[in-house]
Design a protein around this motif. Structure first.
Motif, PDB file in Angstrom:
ATOM      1  N   LEU A   1      10.037  17.832  -4.333  1.00  0.00           N
ATOM      2  CA  LEU A   1      10.025  17.282  -2.981  1.00  0.00           C
ATOM      3  C   LEU A   1       8.900  16.267  -2.889  1.00  0.00           C
ATOM      4  O   LEU A   1       7.793  16.502  -3.402  1.00  0.00           O
ATOM      5  N   SER A   2       9.164  15.132  -2.239  1.00  0.00           N
ATOM      6  CA  SER A   2       8.113  14.126  -2.082  1.00  0.00           C
ATOM      7  C   SER A   2       8.302  13.381  -0.765  1.00  0.00           C
ATOM      8  O   SER A   2       9.402  13.317  -0.204  1.00  0.00           O
ATOM      9  N   ALA A   3       7.212  12.824  -0.255  1.00  0.00           N
ATOM     10  CA  ALA A   3       7.210  12.003   0.950  1.00  0.00           C
ATOM     11  C   ALA A   3       6.338  10.789   0.685  1.00  0.00           C
ATOM     12  O   ALA A   3       5.271  10.896   0.061  1.00  0.00           O
ATOM     13  N   ARG A   4       6.807   9.598   1.162  1.00  0.00           N
ATOM     14  CA  ARG A   4       6.113   8.364   0.827  1.00  0.00           C
ATOM     15  C   ARG A   4       6.009   7.457   2.052  1.00  0.00           C
ATOM     16  O   ARG A   4       6.935   7.369   2.862  1.00  0.00           O
TER      17      ARG A   4
ATOM     18  N   SER B   1       7.385   1.335   6.223  1.00  0.00           N
ATOM     19  CA  SER B   1       8.582   2.165   6.075  1.00  0.00           C
ATOM     20  C   SER B   1       8.203   3.515   5.488  1.00  0.00           C
ATOM     21  O   SER B   1       7.090   3.706   4.975  1.00  0.00           O
ATOM     22  N   TYR B   2       9.181   4.450   5.536  1.00  0.00           N
ATOM     23  CA  TYR B   2       8.951   5.827   5.119  1.00  0.00           C
ATOM     24  C   TYR B   2      10.131   6.283   4.257  1.00  0.00           C
ATOM     25  O   TYR B   2      11.273   5.869   4.457  1.00  0.00           O
ATOM     26  N   GLU B   3       9.863   7.199   3.337  1.00  0.00           N
ATOM     27  CA  GLU B   3      10.904   7.800   2.503  1.00  0.00           C
ATOM     28  C   GLU B   3      10.570   9.258   2.237  1.00  0.00           C
ATOM     29  O   GLU B   3       9.387   9.627   2.151  1.00  0.00           O
TER      30      GLU B   3
ATOM     31  N   ILE C   1       0.859  -1.182   0.000  1.00  0.00           N
ATOM     32  CA  ILE C   1       0.000   0.000   0.000  1.00  0.00           C
ATOM     33  C   ILE C   1       0.896   1.232   0.000  1.00  0.00           C
ATOM     34  O   ILE C   1       1.646   1.468   0.946  1.00  0.00           O
ATOM     35  N   PHE C   2       0.819   1.988  -1.072  1.00  0.00           N
ATOM     36  CA  PHE C   2       1.645   3.187  -1.241  1.00  0.00           C
ATOM     37  C   PHE C   2       0.785   4.425  -1.019  1.00  0.00           C
ATOM     38  O   PHE C   2      -0.292   4.573  -1.612  1.00  0.00           O
ATOM     39  N   THR C   3       1.246   5.314  -0.157  1.00  0.00           N
ATOM     40  CA  THR C   3       0.602   6.603   0.060  1.00  0.00           C
ATOM     41  C   THR C   3       1.682   7.672  -0.069  1.00  0.00           C
ATOM     42  O   THR C   3       2.717   7.594   0.603  1.00  0.00           O
TER      43      THR C   3
END
Length: 732
Positions: free
Chosen positions: A554-557, A590-592, A540-542
């Protein structure tokens, strides 16, 4: 399960009949007067030429005229298309990273010209120049729907010169009509042009394109109307001989790698739309090495094709199925094989032919046949490899394509099992693209054949996408049967049914520093039919991403994952390491975050840190790159990928590094030197590749390439070679 009848029923979707408004157009005048290609545009013939003008801004806005205007004039005679371009600028501080041909367009000053010669909105030829007269060319396929359909390794002969003036620069171009493919008697091509102006921070196009579409999309084009019908394209036959001498040694296996090879390719034009490529004893040694990849998955990595023989009309052969899970033809399978130790080695090619192109306005044909050598010492048979593709245009920009792939050995070998003597795949793909590119998609079904193959021998899928300014969504799913097999394809894994929908919301602020930002939600799930459709994976990608008007990004995932291991697996890839057990599931989050700086700057960089759970442990990752431009001669870059994987005892933990510095020096527009160093402790390899290239004539090169590879821990040599390669393009 997707059924073939369902796939065919989608052909009648009503949204296929959407149409664009009447496009811009201009007339290309015929002339018999001589023109000198010098970047001055003072020849009398240019006075009669009409022009494509009135460029529209694409970035940072897509609703206003371009601040720096561009004027494109065209003329032609029986053999050549002449193009004169005047590009207004606010100064002479151009961004030119390199003098080498086939530069990347983003982040530097240049202009590109797109020609859809069959007016199908699906395929196009691209020619480009920058203010210093450096040229590039590319083939665009699949309607310009993405990077996979943008092929810069295509080469063709043409002429171009530039001249810099106060407040503008001029490009003057002469392209032989034989460089294109088109229908005899044609009076109109679809055309568009896009331009990058770094001083104004502006991207502009002749035909207005909304920013939610790619700047090279073939859905948005005007018309160039020829004053007189085009005649027959008399493309000369091209013979491209080569000689390649290699002196080297494989220290790991104590083998001499020295050899001297001779061979040739030939290109023969058949009519105005077809190409026949012939290769005899081809040399597929890489003068440019593949990039190393850190692989933390259970699956094989797919690397791009670099060999020129497979490039022309490559979409006809290689765009079937699903590139993620089941592509039935992957050209890099030809010319490589596995030895008895399951190591990948080169498998020599005896000869091959390749017929591809347009039969007429609505039909395209592709036929490939290559014979490979036997290597009985490594239990590798001689194989005949055949691919046949036939494509029929439907509606405005869609098509229906048939594929047949056959890998077969005709000789009896004691070491070969009966089920491995042949493998065949047949398939049908429907590729959807509405006139305005709002709706795109693919619907396909493929079936495999081999001796005593099981009944779960099919692969199919649906990929329907809607793309608008504010809302994007996709309904995607596919299956790969347990017995589906394509020896010439890329099958990531079989025995799956997958669902991958997504939805995306985008916003376009009228004020402030942001140009656009948006949110994407993408749930993925995979089931295994032979295990009673047990869910073995979900992902599941948000995410949120933003682009600034100054071109930073800029991005956050956020990633929520579940993996059920059906086989033991060590994600660190440690030789002899303790593997995570099979028949066990793992939940991990996890986070990126990622930041990309302004590529227009002399120094630019990207940063991508990440942290979170990883199977039954944790993972910290960092990926980034830095580049320094000493224009236009020197370009320095450094790429880095670091993964710290910490799993509980007794499982393996590791710090995996991939570091790749590169230096490119372009002494002029004919002599180039590049050196790439790649360090990967996962692959246990430190590699050096240094290449000197002299383009002494159009499309004719002399390469001197030095390769050196070492084991990481001991710094003992693995292999070393020096390669002198000569190729010459001769028109007959």
């Amino acid at each position: 399960m997707f059924h073939f009848r369902f796939v065919l029923s989608t052909l009648l979707f009503p949204f296929l009949f959407f149409a664009q408004t009447s496009p811009k157009q201009f007339t290309v005048k015929y002339t018999e007067e001589p023109l000198m290609i010098d970047g001055i545009l003072d020849d009398p013939a240019w006075r009669i030429a009409e022009s494509a003008h009135g460029f529209q801004q694409y970035f940072p806005s897509d609703s206003v005229p371009a601040l720096q205007q561009t004027d494109i004039k065209m003329l032609y005679n029986a053999t050549t298309l002449f193009i004169g371009i005047k590009l207004d600028t606010e100064g002479d501080n151009y961004v030119i990273p390199s003098l080498e041909r086939d530069y990347r367009a983003g982040g530097n000053d240049n202009i590109s010209l797109l020609f859809d010669t069959f007016n199908d909105g699906t395929n196009a030829f691209l020619f480009g120049m920058n203010p210093y007269g450096v040229r590039r060319e590319a083939l665009i396929s699949n309607g310009g729907a993405g990077p996979s359909g943008f092929i810069t390794s295509w080469d063709v002969k043409w002429q171009g010169e530039t001249k810099l003036y106060d407040g503008y620069y001029v490009c003057e171009i002469a392209i032989p009509l034989t460089s294109f493919k088109f229908k005899q008697g044609e009076t109109k091509w679809r055309f568009n042009s896009y331009r990058f102006d770094m001083q104004t921070n502006e991207q502009s196009t002749w035909i207005e394109i909304p920013q939610n579409q790619l700047i090279y999309s073939l859905a948005f084009m005007g018309d160039m109307v020829f004053e007189k019908p085009l005649g027959r394209s008399r493309t000369p036959m091209a013979i491209i001989p080569y000689t390649n001498g290699i002196a080297g040694k494989d220290y790991e296996n104590n083998e001499d790698m020295s050899k001297l090879n001779f061979g040739a390719d030939a290109k023969v034009s058949i009519g105005n739309g077809m190409n026949l490529d012939i290769t005899v004893n081809p040399d597929f040694s890489n003068v440019e090495v593949d990039n190393f990849v850190t692989n933390l998955t259970r699956f094989e990595v797919s690397l791009p094709e670099r060999r020129q023989f497979f490039i022309d009309n490559s979409d006809l052969f290689g765009s079937f199925g699903n590139n993620r899970d089941a592509n039935p033809f992957f050209s890099r399978r030809i010319g490589i094989a596995e030895n008895l130790d399951e190591e990948t080695i080169e498998n020599g090619i005896v000869a091959g032919i390749r017929l591809s192109g347009k039969i007429n306005e609505n039909w395209r044909l592709g036929l490939l046949n290559i014979q490979t050598e036997e290597d009985e010492e490594n239990h590798i048979p001689s194989n005949n490899n055949t691919v046949f593709a036939l494509q029929k245009k439907l509606f405005s920009r869609s098509n229906l394509s048939f594929l047949f792939v056959n890998r077969q050995t005709f000789k009896e070998y004691d070491f070969l099992e009966e089920m491995d003597r042949y493998n065949r795949v047949i398939g049908l793909d429907y590729n959807l693209a509405s006139a305005d590119n709002t709706w795109t998609g693919k619907f396909y079904y493929h079936k495999a054949f081999a001796h005593e193959l099981g009944h779960r021998d099919g692969s199919g899928g649906v990929d329907l996408r809607y793309n608008s300014r504010f809302l994007n969504f996709g309904l995607r799913g596919n299956f790969v049967g347990e017995d589906f097999r394509s020896d010439l394809g890329y099958i990531r894994r079989d025995d799956i049914v997958a669902a991958r929908p997504y939805i995306e919301l985008n916003f376009w602020p009228k004020k402030g520093k942001l140009n656009s930002h948006g949110f994407r939600f993408e749930p993925n799930a995979i089931w295994k039919p032979t295990m009673n459709y047990q869910n073995t994976d979900y992902f599941i990608f948000t995410g949120w991403q933003a682009q600034f008007k100054t071109q930073e990004e800029l991005s956050a995932r956020l990633f929520n994952r579940f993996t059920y291991l059906t086989d033991p697996f060590d994600p660190t890839g440690t030789d002899g390491g303790v593997e995570l057990p099979e028949n066990q599931g793992y939940y991990y989050t996890s986070y990126e975050v990622e930041f990309q700086s302004d590529r227009r700057k002399v120094f630019s960089y990207s940063l991508e840190p990440g942290y979170g759970d990883f199977y039954n442990g944790t993972r910290f990752s960092f990926e980034g790159d830095m580049s320094l431009r000493i224009q236009p001669t020197v370009f320095l870059s450094l790429g880095m990928n670091y993964n710290s994987i910490q799993l509980p005892e007794p499982y393996e933990s590791a710090d995996l590094w991939l570091v790749s510095p590169r230096i490119n020096i372009t002494f002029n527009k004919s002599v180039f030197w590049s050196t790439l160093v790649q360090y990967s402790n996962q692959l246990d390899n430190l590699g050096f590749n240094s290449r000197l290239q002299w383009r002494f004539a159009p499309l004719s090169d002399l390469f001197l390439v030095y390769n050196d590879n070492y084991f990481v821990n001991t710094i003992m040599p693995r292999s070393r070679s020096i390669n002198l390669k000569f190729t010459y393009w001769l028109n007959i």
